[in-house]
Design a protein around this motif. Structure first.
Motif, mmCIF file in Angstrom:
data_model
loop_
_atom_site.group_PDB
_atom_site.id
_atom_site.type_symbol
_atom_site.label_atom_id
_atom_site.label_comp_id
_atom_site.label_asym_id
_atom_site.label_seq_id
_atom_site.Cartn_x
_atom_site.Cartn_y
_atom_site.Cartn_z
ATOM 1 N N ASN A 101 -2.761 -2.859 2.283
ATOM 2 C CA ASN A 101 -1.823 -2.576 3.378
ATOM 3 C C ASN A 101 -0.509 -3.337 3.244
ATOM 4 O OD1 ASN A 101 -3.513 -0.811 4.675
ATOM 5 N ND2 ASN A 101 -4.396 -2.355 6.020
ATOM 6 N N ASP A 102 -0.604 -4.652 2.986
ATOM 7 C CA ASP A 102 0.585 -5.503 3.070
ATOM 8 C C ASP A 102 1.336 -5.637 1.745
ATOM 9 O OD1 ASP A 102 -0.271 -5.809 5.636
ATOM 10 O OD2 ASP A 102 -1.197 -7.776 5.310
ATOM 11 N N LYS A 105 1.452 -1.586 0.364
ATOM 12 C CA LYS A 105 2.033 -0.762 1.445
ATOM 13 C C LYS A 105 1.740 0.727 1.209
ATOM 14 C CE LYS A 105 5.861 -4.007 2.241
ATOM 15 N NZ LYS A 105 5.244 -4.866 3.221
ATOM 16 N N TYR A 107 0.564 3.014 2.968
ATOM 17 C CA TYR A 107 0.891 3.988 4.011
ATOM 18 C C TYR A 107 2.342 4.442 3.953
ATOM 19 C CZ TYR A 107 -3.614 3.047 6.097
ATOM 20 O OH TYR A 107 -4.961 2.947 6.308
ATOM 21 N N GLU A 108 3.174 3.679 3.227
ATOM 22 C CA GLU A 108 4.588 4.037 3.140
ATOM 23 C C GLU A 108 4.903 4.864 1.899
ATOM 24 O OE1 GLU A 108 6.853 0.419 3.485
ATOM 25 O OE2 GLU A 108 5.704 -0.232 5.238
#
Ligand SMILES: [Fe+2]
Length: 158
Positions: A101-102, A105, A107-108
């Motif tokens: 996620n971080d 990323k 989702y981007e």
């Protein structure tokens, strides 16, 4: 001859002689083999973010499934190191989730775009970390429950 011969990251030394766990450990390393192949093919510009997304989620999904099955088995046998196993598993899952996620990323990302150099490097790091973590965990932690499982096998077959 294929450009990328499949890796075989699983090693016979990881065998615990606990059938169901060995099979799942092998399966997990097969997922890492796929991850390794995807990284190897990325230079040919045919690997898209969609591949990255599906493989890193499979790493996490299968880890979660395996840990759940292992914890269920250890609980059934009343293993004394149960909570230590659970906390190791939880830490690993949290780390992977944060990584996806971080750092990546995911989702981007646009699914049809080629993987960026940054994410390619992060995939390589994820592969190395995960491979090392599972090897250490099997050899140093999982190995500790083998005697209990085997000694109980005759009376409580799994
Ligand atoms: Fe474990």
């Amino acid at each position: 001859m294929p450009l990328n011969t499949p890796e075989n990251l699983w090693k016979p030394e990881y065998l615990l002689d606990v059938g169901s766990m060995d099979e799942q450990h092998k399966h997990f390393f097969k997922i890492l083999d796929v991850l390794s192949r995807v990284i190897g093919e990325a230079g040919r510009d045919i690997i898209k973010n969609a591949h990255l997304y599906s493989i890193v989620w499979e790493v996490r999904r299968y880890s979660q499934k395996h840990f759940h099955d292992e914890e269920t088995l250890l609980q059934k046998y009343g293993y004394q190191g149960f909570s230590d196993q659970c906390s190791e598993h939880d830490k690993f899952l949290r780390y992977i989730l944060e990584y996806i996620n971080d750092k990546m990323k995911v989702y981007e990302l646009v699914p049809g775009d080629a993987i960026s150099d940054l994410n390619l490097g992060l995939m390589q790091e994820l592969l190395e970390y995960t491979q090392q973590w599972w090897a250490d965990h099997i050899l140093k932690k999982d190995a500790l429950y083998v005697d209990l499982i085997k000694s109980n096998k005759r009376v409580k077959p799994i």
